[in-house]
Enzyme design. Structure first.
Site, PDB file in Angstrom:
ATOM      1  N   GLY A 285       0.848  -1.299   0.020  1.00 41.23           N
ATOM      2  CA  GLY A 285       0.144   0.047   0.015  1.00 41.23           C
ATOM      3  C   GLY A 285       0.669   1.160  -0.061  1.00 41.23           C
ATOM      4  O   GLY A 285       0.580   2.016   0.746  1.00 41.23           O
ATOM      5  N   ALA A 286       1.792   1.157  -0.981  1.00 41.61           N
ATOM      6  CA  ALA A 286       2.743   2.416  -0.913  1.00 41.61           C
ATOM      7  C   ALA A 286       2.190   3.529  -1.881  1.00 41.61           C
ATOM      8  O   ALA A 286       2.954   4.608  -2.220  1.00 41.61           O
ATOM      9  CB  ALA A 286       4.154   2.212  -1.270  1.00 41.61           C
TER      10      ALA A 286
ATOM     11  N   SER B  42      -3.374   0.456  14.214  1.00 35.90           N
ATOM     12  CA  SER B  42      -4.292   1.676  14.631  1.00 35.90           C
ATOM     13  C   SER B  42      -4.749   1.842  16.045  1.00 35.90           C
ATOM     14  O   SER B  42      -4.871   0.834  16.679  1.00 35.90           O
ATOM     15  CB  SER B  42      -5.194   1.510  13.533  1.00 35.90           C
ATOM     16  OG  SER B  42      -6.239   2.860  13.925  1.00 35.90           O
TER      17      SER B  42
ATOM     18  N   GLY C 138       1.647   4.737   3.556  1.00 36.18           N
ATOM     19  CA  GLY C 138       2.671   3.916   2.894  1.00 36.18           C
ATOM     20  C   GLY C 138       3.743   4.698   1.879  1.00 36.18           C
ATOM     21  O   GLY C 138       4.761   4.344   1.790  1.00 36.18           O
TER      22      GLY C 138
ATOM     23  N   TYR D 239     -13.649  -2.025  11.541  1.00 33.94           N
ATOM     24  CA  TYR D 239     -12.146  -1.693  11.550  1.00 33.94           C
ATOM     25  C   TYR D 239     -11.293  -2.229  12.749  1.00 33.94           C
ATOM     26  O   TYR D 239     -10.282  -2.652  12.718  1.00 33.94           O
ATOM     27  CB  TYR D 239     -12.251  -0.242  11.472  1.00 33.94           C
ATOM     28  CG  TYR D 239     -10.929   0.433  11.079  1.00 33.94           C
ATOM     29  CD1 TYR D 239     -10.180   0.543   9.882  1.00 33.94           C
ATOM     30  CD2 TYR D 239     -10.326   1.194  12.156  1.00 33.94           C
ATOM     31  CE1 TYR D 239      -8.776   0.895   9.796  1.00 33.94           C
ATOM     32  CE2 TYR D 239      -9.004   1.741  11.809  1.00 33.94           C
ATOM     33  CZ  TYR D 239      -8.310   1.581  10.861  1.00 33.94           C
ATOM     34  OH  TYR D 239      -7.042   2.366  10.721  1.00 33.94           O
TER      35      TYR D 239
ATOM     36  N   GLY E 296      -0.867   8.073   1.162  1.00 29.03           N
ATOM     37  CA  GLY E 296      -1.022   8.291   2.415  1.00 29.03           C
ATOM     38  C   GLY E 296       0.165   7.763   3.308  1.00 29.03           C
ATOM     39  O   GLY E 296       1.371   8.032   2.858  1.00 29.03           O
TER      40      GLY E 296
END
Ligand SMILES: NC(=O)c1ccc[n+]([C@@H]2O[C@H](COP(=O)([O-])OP(=O)(O)OC[C@H]3O[C@@H](n4cnc5c(N)ncnc54)[C@H](OP(=O)(O)O)[C@@H]3O)[C@@H](O)[C@H]2O)c1
Length: 306
Positions: A33-34, A161, A39, A187, A37
């Site tokens: 996920g780069a 998180s 990442g 989540y 945001g």
């Protein structure tokens, strides 16, 4: 005034994060996920530190843009492996490609994540947020762990998180058939699950030279949740946006955890950016973690693959 232990994370969020000037030249860092945001900022910082970056991303065009950017600005090697984490077969293919092409993996950063306000299921029949945030990172880590051990000293960083504090994990209802789905709890469930497996894996990795830690990347301005309805997007963009921070802080914190010499032996911890912090009690339930490990192996096909 000293806050009670369960609220200490509020005070920790105001502390100055630690940094390191240690370089990462010659180190191969796999990051999921780069393209956006947290990442993206972590990949930038790693590239600045000289690391060879392998981005595992779902969107070919976005990934190519980031790859080009990082190569141009920092002159480092940046490779792309494509995988959509809603499909476990894709995660397996990505792991296969990583094992075939990279004889060393020094750092694995599981960052890709989503937040959905509505319940959806993946083609594999898993709840989507649980699948992307927990099952995909669990499967990828398990498939790469031997390579990480061969590359030791190596580090695994799970971008988790403070949302884990919402709870929501029910091992008897992982697909939310018996409960009304709530976005924050869905989540929370995925992040609790990921944390429970961090403690489990830290124990299994003891003595191997591979560490695993989880971190909260701060409350930062990213695209997370922007897949949700108009009202949510409006709330995030126009109300929340002003109190959120620049995700550069997240990238710097991930770099610290990946590179700092003083982190070399630290494993099985949760960090608020770079501050060591106690997670919520429900995320420290080790018997629950052992049950979850077995279920996660079943859901990802690891128990049948041998
Ligand atoms: N932002 C915050 O305040 C905050 C707070 C606590 C924790 N986090 C955590 O930080 C991590 C990164 O999130 P972010 O805030 O940076 O959000 P973001 O900007 O939306 O980035 C999420 C990344 O994950 C990728 N991704 C999403 N679904 C995927 C899938 N099915 N397959 C493969 N990749 C996928 C996205 O790819 P695309 O670019 O293609 O969409 C993107 O690269 C998450 O684990 C999140 O839970 C964020």
């Amino acid at each position: 005034m000293k806050l009670p232990e369960e609220l200490q994370f509020i005070a920790n969020a105001r502390m100055v994060p630690k940094t390191t000037a240690t370089r990462m030249d010659g180190r191969t860092c796999v990051i999921t996920g780069a393209t956006s945001g947290v990442g993206y900022q972590a990949a930038r910082r790693l590239a600045q530190g000289g690391a060879h970056i392998v981005m595992v991303c779902r969107n070919r065009e976005k990934a190519a843009r980031v790859q080009q950017d990082l190569k141009t600005i920092y002159g480092t090697d940046v490779d792309v492996v494509l995988a959509d984490f809603t499909q476990l077969a894709n995660v397996r293919e990505a792991a296969g490609s990583l094992l075939a092409n990279y004889p060393r993996i020094d750092v694995l950063i599981n960052n890709a994540g989503v937040h959905h306000t509505r319940r959806t299921l993946t083609g594999d029949g898993n709840e989507t947020v649980f699948a992307v945030n927990h099952l995909a990172s669990f499967l990828l880590t398990c498939l790469l762990v031997r390579r990480l051990i061969q590359s030791a000293p190596a580090r695994i960083i799970q971008v988790n998180s403070q949302g884990h504090r919402f709870g929501g994990l029910d091992l008897d209802d992982l697909t939310w058939e018996r409960r009304r789905y709530k976005g924050l709890q869905g989540y929370g469930a995925s992040k609790v699950a990921q944390l429970l497996t961090v403690w489990e894996l830290a124990d299994r990795l003891e003595g191997t030279g591979v560490t695993i830690n989880a971190m909260h990347p701060g409350e930062v301005r990213t695209n997370i949740g922007m897949n949700n309805g108009l009202l949510y997007r409006w709330y995030q963009r126009y109300l929340l946006w002003w109190i959120l921070k620049d995700p550069v802080i997240s990238g710097n914190a991930i770099y610290y955890l990946a590179a700092a010499p003083e982190m070399a032996q630290v494993s099985g911890r949760f960090f608020n950016l770079t501050i060591d912090e106690k997670p919520a009690a429900h995320a420290l339930d080790r018997p629950l973690g052992k049950r979850l490990w077995t279920i996660s192996e079943e859901l990802t096909g690891l128990s049948t693959a041998g």
